[in-house]
Design a protein around this motif. Structure first.
Motif, mmCIF file in Angstrom:
data_model
loop_
_atom_site.group_PDB
_atom_site.id
_atom_site.type_symbol
_atom_site.label_atom_id
_atom_site.label_comp_id
_atom_site.label_asym_id
_atom_site.label_seq_id
_atom_site.Cartn_x
_atom_site.Cartn_y
_atom_site.Cartn_z
ATOM 1 N N GLU A 112 0.906 3.973 -2.966
ATOM 2 C CA GLU A 112 0.622 5.397 -2.742
ATOM 3 C C GLU A 112 1.691 6.270 -3.396
ATOM 4 O O GLU A 112 1.371 7.272 -4.047
ATOM 5 N N LYS B 153 -11.569 -1.135 -8.380
ATOM 6 C CA LYS B 153 -11.479 -0.982 -6.931
ATOM 7 C C LYS B 153 -12.856 -1.103 -6.288
ATOM 8 O O LYS B 153 -13.024 -1.794 -5.270
ATOM 9 N N ASN C 133 1.193 6.139 -7.122
ATOM 10 C CA ASN C 133 0.056 6.983 -7.498
ATOM 11 C C ASN C 133 0.460 8.445 -7.584
ATOM 12 O O ASN C 133 0.135 9.152 -8.545
ATOM 13 N N ARG D 79 -14.017 -3.963 -3.578
ATOM 14 C CA ARG D 79 -14.483 -3.579 -2.236
ATOM 15 C C ARG D 79 -15.924 -4.029 -2.001
ATOM 16 O O ARG D 79 -16.273 -4.446 -0.893
ATOM 17 N N GLY E 240 -10.331 10.202 -4.744
ATOM 18 C CA GLY E 240 -10.763 9.131 -3.863
ATOM 19 C C GLY E 240 -10.897 9.505 -2.403
ATOM 20 O O GLY E 240 -11.481 8.756 -1.613
ATOM 21 N N ASP E 241 -10.353 10.668 -2.018
ATOM 22 C CA ASP E 241 -10.469 11.153 -0.632
ATOM 23 C C ASP E 241 -10.418 12.678 -0.649
ATOM 24 O O ASP E 241 -9.767 13.299 0.184
ATOM 25 N N GLU F 158 -16.782 1.705 0.404
ATOM 26 C CA GLU F 158 -16.043 2.328 1.510
ATOM 27 C C GLU F 158 -16.390 1.718 2.861
ATOM 28 O O GLU F 158 -15.683 1.940 3.844
ATOM 29 N N ASP G 88 0.831 -1.213 0.000
ATOM 30 C CA ASP G 88 0.000 0.000 0.000
ATOM 31 C C ASP G 88 0.860 1.257 0.000
ATOM 32 O O ASP G 88 0.515 2.260 -0.645
ATOM 33 N N ASP H 54 -16.235 10.163 -7.908
ATOM 34 C CA ASP H 54 -15.353 10.922 -7.027
ATOM 35 C C ASP H 54 -16.151 11.960 -6.236
ATOM 36 O O ASP H 54 -15.928 12.152 -5.033
ATOM 37 N N HIS I 277 -5.447 7.043 -2.684
ATOM 38 C CA HIS I 277 -6.614 6.392 -3.280
ATOM 39 C C HIS I 277 -6.869 6.838 -4.725
ATOM 40 O O HIS I 277 -7.952 6.616 -5.260
ATOM 41 N N ARG J 107 -18.117 10.331 -3.461
ATOM 42 C CA ARG J 107 -17.242 10.063 -2.309
ATOM 43 C C ARG J 107 -17.047 11.325 -1.475
ATOM 44 O O ARG J 107 -17.119 11.284 -0.236
#
Length: 249
Positions: free
Chosen positions: A38, A116, A41, A120, A150-151, A227, A34, A181, A172, A184
């Motif tokens: 990150e 993704k 990304n 999930r 994503g966040d 999520e 992860d 997006d 994310h 979210r």
């Protein structure tokens, strides 16, 4: 490398400043995959030309993984909204405008958001019939390739003294549908208990992007289910409550 200036603490992460360098230190046991994902990304988002902190290294410090990037001096939009509530709507408008600029960018090497979400949803604590229904709906959603954060929330945007905006935290990031997006982001406001800002945000996003509100709302159960596999029990309960909120045609 000095680790005596803490600028933020999050679950399993501590962020330090050492001069012009920002050091994101991960706790023991944090997934190496992860962490590397990150960093990858963020490097790929750098290639889009978007204004973000640039990564300088991925390393270990005292046996813990860390990502090193530019330190950006300024205040987050969340801080500005709190300090200047009379201009909160103006800050929210700036927030939406930044998201729309982000959605004009693409990078075909980023992971696909639909992949993704599918993964999930398969992990979510929901019954088989509901899971099948959600996956069927996901398959029918339009496929886009826009840069999605994503966040995306006000604490992940820093404004410098000259007004330049930097978008942070690309753990994310994915390529996908901008309305997913936005869904979210709406849910993030709701998770904070700020329904007023959530509704204003959605109105602004739809107005400025010329998107029907219904289109964004159709993504909400899908994003909420995806999520729900993380976070505490209270967050999971809230997110799962959104699965049947929207009636589909």
């Amino acid at each position: 490398m000095k680790l005596d200036c803490v600028i933020a603490e999050r679950t399993a992460k501590t962020i330090y400043r050492d001069g012009d360098t920002c050091i994101k230190m991960f706790a023991d046991g944090y997934s190496k995959a992860d962490i590397l994902n990150e960093a990858l990304n963020q490097a790929r988002v750098e290639e889009t030309g978007l204004t973000i902190p640039r990564i300088s290294a991925v390393t270990t410090v005292d046996g813990k993984w860390a990502i090193l990037s530019d330190y950006i001096a300024g205040k987050t939009l969340a801080q500005l909204m709190e300090e200047d509530p009379d201009h909160r709507d103006a800050w929210l408008e700036r927030f939406v405008e930044l998201q729309l600029v982000m959605h004009t960018k693409t990078n075909p090497d980023l992971n696909r958001l639909t992949d993704k979400l599918k993964r999930r949803i398969c992990e979510a604590e929901i019954d088989a019939v509901t899971r099948y229904d959600l996956l069927t709906r996901l398959e029918g959603m339009p496929v886009h390739h826009k840069l999605c954060h994503g966040d995306f929330n006000p604490s992940n945007v820093i404004l410098t003294d000259d007004g330049t905006a930097y978008i942070l935290d690309w753990a994310h990031a994915a390529q996908g549908n901008a309305s997913a997006d936005a869904a979210r982001t709406y849910l993030l406001f709701r998770l904070e208990g700020d329904q007023e800002s959530a509704e204003k945000y959605l109105e602004l996003f739809c107005e400025k992007s010329r998107t029907e509100k219904r289109y964004v709302q159709n993504w909400m159960p899908l994003v909420a289910a995806a999520e729900s596999v993380k976070g505490d029990e209270k967050e999971r309960e809230f997110l799962l409550s959104w699965i049947g909120v929207v009636d589909y045609e």
